[in-house]
Scaffold this motif. Structure first.
Motif, mmCIF file in Angstrom:
data_model
loop_
_atom_site.group_PDB
_atom_site.id
_atom_site.type_symbol
_atom_site.label_atom_id
_atom_site.label_comp_id
_atom_site.label_asym_id
_atom_site.label_seq_id
_atom_site.Cartn_x
_atom_site.Cartn_y
_atom_site.Cartn_z
ATOM 1 N N SER A 61 -11.606 14.750 12.262
ATOM 2 C CA SER A 61 -12.455 14.444 13.417
ATOM 3 C C SER A 61 -12.194 13.019 13.915
ATOM 4 O O SER A 61 -12.231 12.764 15.127
ATOM 5 C CB SER A 61 -13.933 14.617 13.054
ATOM 6 N N GLN A 62 -11.918 12.102 12.976
ATOM 7 C CA GLN A 62 -11.604 10.735 13.376
ATOM 8 C C GLN A 62 -10.247 10.667 14.066
ATOM 9 O O GLN A 62 -10.074 9.944 15.049
ATOM 10 C CB GLN A 62 -11.637 9.806 12.153
ATOM 11 N N PHE A 65 -10.682 11.736 17.546
ATOM 12 C CA PHE A 65 -11.277 10.664 18.351
ATOM 13 C C PHE A 65 -10.217 9.680 18.814
ATOM 14 O O PHE A 65 -10.157 9.326 20.006
ATOM 15 C CB PHE A 65 -12.355 9.931 17.540
ATOM 16 N N LYS A 69 -8.978 8.597 22.495
ATOM 17 C CA LYS A 69 -9.230 7.214 22.927
ATOM 18 C C LYS A 69 -7.944 6.509 23.333
ATOM 19 O O LYS A 69 -7.956 5.658 24.242
ATOM 20 C CB LYS A 69 -9.896 6.441 21.777
ATOM 21 N N GLU A 190 -18.556 3.306 18.767
ATOM 22 C CA GLU A 190 -17.763 4.525 18.610
ATOM 23 C C GLU A 190 -16.577 4.289 17.688
ATOM 24 O O GLU A 190 -16.278 5.117 16.813
ATOM 25 C CB GLU A 190 -17.269 5.010 19.976
ATOM 26 N N ASN A 194 -15.530 5.549 13.461
ATOM 27 C CA ASN A 194 -14.278 6.244 13.136
ATOM 28 C C ASN A 194 -13.266 5.287 12.499
ATOM 29 O O ASN A 194 -12.061 5.395 12.723
ATOM 30 C CB ASN A 194 -13.690 6.866 14.411
#
Length: 269
Positions: A61-62, A65, A69, A190, A194
């Protein structure tokens, strides 16, 4: 003395001096040192857990992200310079230290409190706005270190835990400083949520232009340390940390800041 970052990080210095104080004081009294806190895991245990976590997909999940990003095209920071950029970065540099006056430091802390944010976010926002202005760029990525000790069991272990996060923000100079500050604060929260995925894994999984004359993803670095909890005493005698000028830099422009209740100091490198 100085220990290389390949062995331990800044947090480890605090652990070392805390234990050195206990041991030295006990030796003077000819008693056994008594530690109130002891390491719960070894650094070897941590590295094994980290590699297993990566292999088993616990950070997927990180990774998702960071892929989102750092979607390209990534901005390239072009700082105004006196000389042509070399084909291969030499990392030669110099240090320009500074220290804020007590009044300036007090005003900054009061401003951060009034805005419901941290001194870190205020200083980072000021840095980003300055970079945006001088580079004529509204997409700014700044690298920053995180301690990566989210598990309380790691707090007394000496080793190199520090990770790097890429803090990306869209800065519009037409916006108010408070507006940019809110965005930067949100971006930081955010990113810190992460922060466990090693930066090298991020590099291996995002698309960016390779350039031997620049650092990957970001060309500036911001490091902030709150040093209020550093006791700086050995057997009742205070000691002082000395900042040493460096003739090198990690990126095009590094900015580090150390802050406590008495002063705010730092340097551009």
């Amino acid at each position: 003395f100085m220990v290389h970052h390949a062995i331990w990080d800044g947090w480890s210095f605090d652990i070392f001096f805390e234990e050195l104080n206990i041991i030295y004081s006990a030796l003077l009294k000819n008693t056994e040192p008594q530690f109130s806190r002891n390491p719960e895991v070894t650094y070897a245990d941590y590295t094994l857990w980290l590699q297993q976590s990566i292999d088993e997909g616990r950070f997927d999940s990180q990774l998702k992200f960071w892929k989102a990003k750092l979607q390209g095209p990534l901005p390239v920071l072009e700082l105004p310079a006196d000389f042509k950029r070399p084909i291969t970065a030499s990392h030669e540099g110099a240090t320009f230290p500074f220290q804020l006056s007590p009044e300036q430091a007090s005003n900054l802390r009061a401003y951060a409190k009034a805005q419901g944010t941290s001194l870190f976010n205020v200083l980072l926002t000021a840095f980003k706005v300055t970079l945006s202005r001088y580079c004529n760029l509204d997409d700014i990525i700044v690298g920053s270190p995180v301690r990566a000790r989210n598990n309380p069991k790691l707090l007394q272990t000496i080793g190199y835990f520090v990770n790097t996060v890429a803090l990306r923000s869209h800065v519009k100079l037409s916006d108010s400083f408070e507006g940019v500050l809110k965005q930067v604060t949100r971006n930081c929260l955010e990113a810190f949520d992460n922060q466990d995925l090693p930066f090298q894994v991020v590099l291996n999984n995002v698309d960016y232009a390779r350039d031997s004359g620049r650092t990957a993803i970001f060309q500036t670095f911001f490091s902030y340390q709150d040093v209020n909890n550093r006791e700086a005493i050995i057997n009742g005698y205070p000691y002082t940390q000395i900042n040493i000028d460096k003739a090198s830099t990690h990126t095009d422009l590094d900015l580090w800041v150390k802050a406590n209740d008495k002063k705010i100091e730092g340097a551009f490198e």
